[in-house]
Enzyme design. Sequence first.
Site, mmCIF file in Angstrom:
data_model
loop_
_atom_site.group_PDB
_atom_site.id
_atom_site.type_symbol
_atom_site.label_atom_id
_atom_site.label_comp_id
_atom_site.label_asym_id
_atom_site.label_seq_id
_atom_site.Cartn_x
_atom_site.Cartn_y
_atom_site.Cartn_z
ATOM 1 C CB ILE A 68 44.871 46.090 38.951
ATOM 2 C CG1 ILE A 68 44.125 45.504 40.009
ATOM 3 C CG2 ILE A 68 46.399 45.091 38.536
ATOM 4 C CD1 ILE A 68 43.208 44.291 39.577
ATOM 5 C CE1 TYR A 104 36.027 43.509 32.999
ATOM 6 C CE2 TYR A 104 35.389 41.666 34.592
ATOM 7 C CZ TYR A 104 36.110 42.852 34.015
ATOM 8 O OH TYR A 104 37.464 42.782 34.763
ATOM 9 C CE LYS A 109 40.141 41.271 32.466
ATOM 10 N NZ LYS A 109 41.169 42.317 31.886
#
Length: 317
Positions: free
Chosen positions: A31, A180, A184
Site C-alpha cells: 500500500i 498484529y 494496528k
Amino acid sequence: MSTSPASSWDVPRLPRADGRVVLVTGGNAGIGYFVAEQLSAAGASVVLGSRDPVKAEAALGSIRGRVPGARVRAVRLDLADLSSLQSAVESLNVACLDAVVLNAGVALDDPLRRETGDGHELMFGTNHLGHFALTRRLMPLLSAAPAARLVTMGSFAAKSERLDPDDLQSRTDYRPKRTYGRSKLAQMYFGLELDRRLRAAGSTVASVVVHPGGALDSLTPSRPPVHVRTTGALLRAAPAALLVQGKHAGARPAVRAVLDPAVHGGQLWGPRVFGLRGAPRHEPVWSHLADTSPAARLWDASCDLTGLDFDLATTPG
C-alpha cells in the site's frame, strides 16, 4: 455522516500537490508504494522511508517509469531500531514536512514471538512504538509547515481487537494475527490521541486515521519488480473483488487524507463499501476507538517504553 462524500472526490483526477513534501514510511512496497506513486503523480515531492535500500531503489525506478518528472527519493528508515530514528530524520534534509503517512508495518505468521533489538515484541515495537518515536522526532518539521497532516494507516483487522493494557507486548498471549491486529489498533489509538493533544496545544498539525479495507496482492496491478501479478492469481481472486480490492485502491484513503482540504484531524477514513472496498469516505470512529481512556494509557506507556517525553506543550516546534 460524511462531511465530504465519496462522490465529491475524483479518484482518477487528484488535486495538484506541487511544492508539498510528503514522507511515506514503508513506501517501497504494498500500500505504501501506491500511496507514494499516487502522490507523486499529483506533483508532490515524496520521500520513501525504507529499511531495505535495494527495494527502495526498485520502487523509485517504478515510480519514475510511470510518473514523468516524479520528484521522489528514499531515506533509510528502520522503525525497529529506535536509536536510528534521529539520524533518519536528519537525513530528510528538509525545512518542513507537509504530510507524513505512517504506513510501514510488520505482519508475521510465525508462531514464535520475536523481538526488536530494543527488546520490544516485533510487530508492536515496529508498527506502533517505531511510529510513535518517529512522530515525536518529526514534530518540528511538521510544525514548520503551514498546515501539516499526520496520516496513520490502520487496519480493518483492528476492528475486532481490544488492547490488553497489562500485556501490550504480548508476553503472555502471543498469537500472530491477534498481536498484529492489536499493534494496528495501537497505531489507530495513537493517531486519534495525537490529534486531541495537538488541538489542546493549539497546533496547526492535524492527525488523521485511515484504513485500506480489504486489500489483496492478487487484485493489485503489477508494478515490476516491486509487485508482479500473474493472470492465474487475478482469475483466482476475481470472485473476491466483489468484497475487497487491490492495494492500489487500499492506498486511496491515505492519499485523500493528505490532499483533500475537507479532511479534518481526528477523523477516520476508509473504503465506502462495508469499509472493505470502494472510494474513500469519512466514516464514524469505531466505538472502541472513541474511548479515550485506553488511548491515554497507551500514550503514557509508549513514552515509558521508548524513553521519550512526548509532551506537545514542550515539544520543540
